[in-house]
Write a protein that holds these residues in place. Structure first.
Motif, PDB file in Angstrom:
ATOM      1  N   GLU A   1    -101.327  53.730 -55.837  1.00 46.32           N
ATOM      2  CA  GLU A   1    -102.052  52.651 -54.993  1.00 46.32           C
ATOM      3  C   GLU A   1    -102.319  51.674 -56.019  1.00 46.32           C
ATOM      4  N   ALA A   2    -101.792  50.509 -55.603  1.00 45.61           N
ATOM      5  CA  ALA A   2    -102.014  49.252 -56.308  1.00 45.61           C
ATOM      6  C   ALA A   2    -103.521  48.781 -56.163  1.00 45.61           C
ATOM      7  N   PRO A   3    -104.285  48.226 -57.206  1.00 47.81           N
ATOM      8  CA  PRO A   3    -105.678  47.506 -56.968  1.00 47.81           C
ATOM      9  C   PRO A   3    -105.412  46.724 -55.771  1.00 47.81           C
ATOM     10  N   THR A   4    -106.453  46.505 -54.899  1.00 51.09           N
ATOM     11  CA  THR A   4    -106.641  45.344 -53.984  1.00 51.09           C
ATOM     12  C   THR A   4    -106.988  44.165 -54.551  1.00 51.09           C
TER      13      THR A   4
ATOM     14  N   HIS B   1     -88.762  37.955 -50.001  1.00 53.06           N
ATOM     15  CA  HIS B   1     -89.220  39.480 -50.087  1.00 53.06           C
ATOM     16  C   HIS B   1     -90.818  39.039 -50.220  1.00 53.06           C
ATOM     17  N   ASP B   2     -91.572  39.811 -49.571  1.00 53.14           N
ATOM     18  CA  ASP B   2     -93.015  40.213 -49.816  1.00 53.14           C
ATOM     19  C   ASP B   2     -93.403  41.612 -50.172  1.00 53.14           C
ATOM     20  N   TYR B   3     -93.316  42.061 -51.394  1.00 51.04           N
ATOM     21  CA  TYR B   3     -93.476  43.279 -51.879  1.00 51.04           C
ATOM     22  C   TYR B   3     -94.753  43.977 -51.456  1.00 51.04           C
ATOM     23  N   ARG B   4     -95.631  43.350 -51.053  1.00 46.74           N
ATOM     24  CA  ARG B   4     -96.749  43.911 -50.740  1.00 46.74           C
ATOM     25  C   ARG B   4     -96.679  44.862 -49.383  1.00 46.74           C
ATOM     26  N   GLN B   5     -95.364  44.895 -48.749  1.00 45.84           N
ATOM     27  CA  GLN B   5     -95.062  45.561 -47.650  1.00 45.84           C
ATOM     28  C   GLN B   5     -93.695  45.963 -47.783  1.00 45.84           C
ATOM     29  N   PRO B   6     -93.398  47.054 -48.677  1.00 44.51           N
ATOM     30  CA  PRO B   6     -92.202  47.298 -48.990  1.00 44.51           C
ATOM     31  C   PRO B   6     -91.180  47.828 -47.857  1.00 44.51           C
ATOM     32  N   GLU B   7     -91.736  48.289 -47.025  1.00 42.29           N
ATOM     33  CA  GLU B   7     -91.064  49.020 -45.748  1.00 42.29           C
ATOM     34  C   GLU B   7     -90.378  47.704 -44.872  1.00 42.29           C
ATOM     35  N   LYS B   8     -90.920  46.691 -44.907  1.00 45.40           N
ATOM     36  CA  LYS B   8     -90.719  45.521 -44.048  1.00 45.40           C
ATOM     37  C   LYS B   8     -90.810  44.286 -45.116  1.00 45.40           C
ATOM     38  N   SER B   9     -90.139  44.289 -46.146  1.00 43.04           N
ATOM     39  CA  SER B   9     -90.465  43.219 -47.101  1.00 43.04           C
ATOM     40  C   SER B   9     -89.833  42.033 -47.048  1.00 43.04           C
ATOM     41  N   VAL B  10     -88.837  41.922 -45.875  1.00 47.54           N
ATOM     42  CA  VAL B  10     -88.149  40.650 -45.616  1.00 47.54           C
ATOM     43  C   VAL B  10     -88.910  40.061 -44.812  1.00 47.54           C
TER      44      VAL B  10
END
Length: 237
Positions: free
Chosen positions: A5-8, A44-53
């Motif tokens: 888990e990445a830090p918030t 891409h927004d890598y904060r939400q990898p499953e729907k990054s586009v």
């Protein structure tokens, strides 16, 4: 569940990242319009990898807004803040199309990587023309096969493709691997960012026919084996 888990981030950093994403929306459309129908630009927004586009213009890889990151994106996530821009590389789609791409990472004011702007240009016709002209001129052709990259709107298919590639590279089934080979497999998957995706450990375990607990155990052992050994002065060896 994500393996790590990445830090918030603080609310201020979250707002800053949101503002950068919003500001790049018109840039996506502008680049694609400049280079024409053979160009695709993906934000891409890598904060939400499953729907990054989160923004897309053009159609080269067949993705849509809300789609998942590719293998390339997963590798960037695996490298974290050490990731660098990757410019003018050539890859091949599973259907055989040749794509020239550049991936430029997005950072916030702290230097943390949280997304990417990608430009993909379909150069299939250019490659075919080059081969034809070379044949007409009687020139020898040195073929350098571009690697195949899985692009998809479903991150599970991307994870499966990476796993298949690694098993093919091992030239053995999971049952045929010894302990060292199994740890190498999990280490390779981890280095490609597979376990940044939620439920990826469970997905890999199911594909390999092992339990969730066993998959987590192999991942933990692979990471421990890859960790640098501190020297007596406290620094990495």
């Amino acid at each position: 569940m994500v393996a790590d888990e990445a830090p918030t981030p603080s609310p201020a950093l979250t707002a800053e990242r949101d503002a950068i994403i919003d500001a790049l929306g018109p840039v996506v459309d502008g680049i694609a319009a400049t280079f024409g129908p053979m160009c695709e630009v993906v934000l891409h927004d890598y904060r939400q990898p499953e729907k990054s586009v989160v923004a897309l213009a053009g159609s080269v890889t067949g993705r849509t807004v809300g789609g998942a990151m590719s293998e390339i994106g997963l590798r960037i996530v695996a490298r974290g803040d050490a990731a660098a821009d990757d410019l003018n590389y050539v890859t091949r789609t599973p259907a055989g199309g040749l794509v020239k791409s550049s991936t430029m990472v997005l950072r916030d004011s702290t230097g943390a990587v949280f997304g990417a702007l990608c430009v993909n240009v379909d150069v299939t016709a250019v490659g075919e023309a080059h081969a034809l002209l070379g044949a007409l001129a009687g020139l020898g052709r040195a073929v350098t096969e571009a690697p195949v990259t899985t692009f998809g709107n479903d991150v599970d298919s991307v994870v499966d493709a990476i796993l298949d590639t690694h098993l093919t590279g091992q030239r053995r089934s999971w049952a045929g691997l010894d302990r060292a080979g199994r740890l190498d497999l999990f280490r390779g998957l981890d280095e490609h960012g597979v376990f940044a995706v939620r439920r990826a450990v469970e997905q890999v375990g199911a594909r390999l026919g092992i339990s969730r607990a066993s998959a987590y155990s192999y991942l933990s052992q692979a990471r421990a084996a890859a960790a640098p050994t501190p020297d007596p002065d406290g620094g990495p060896a």
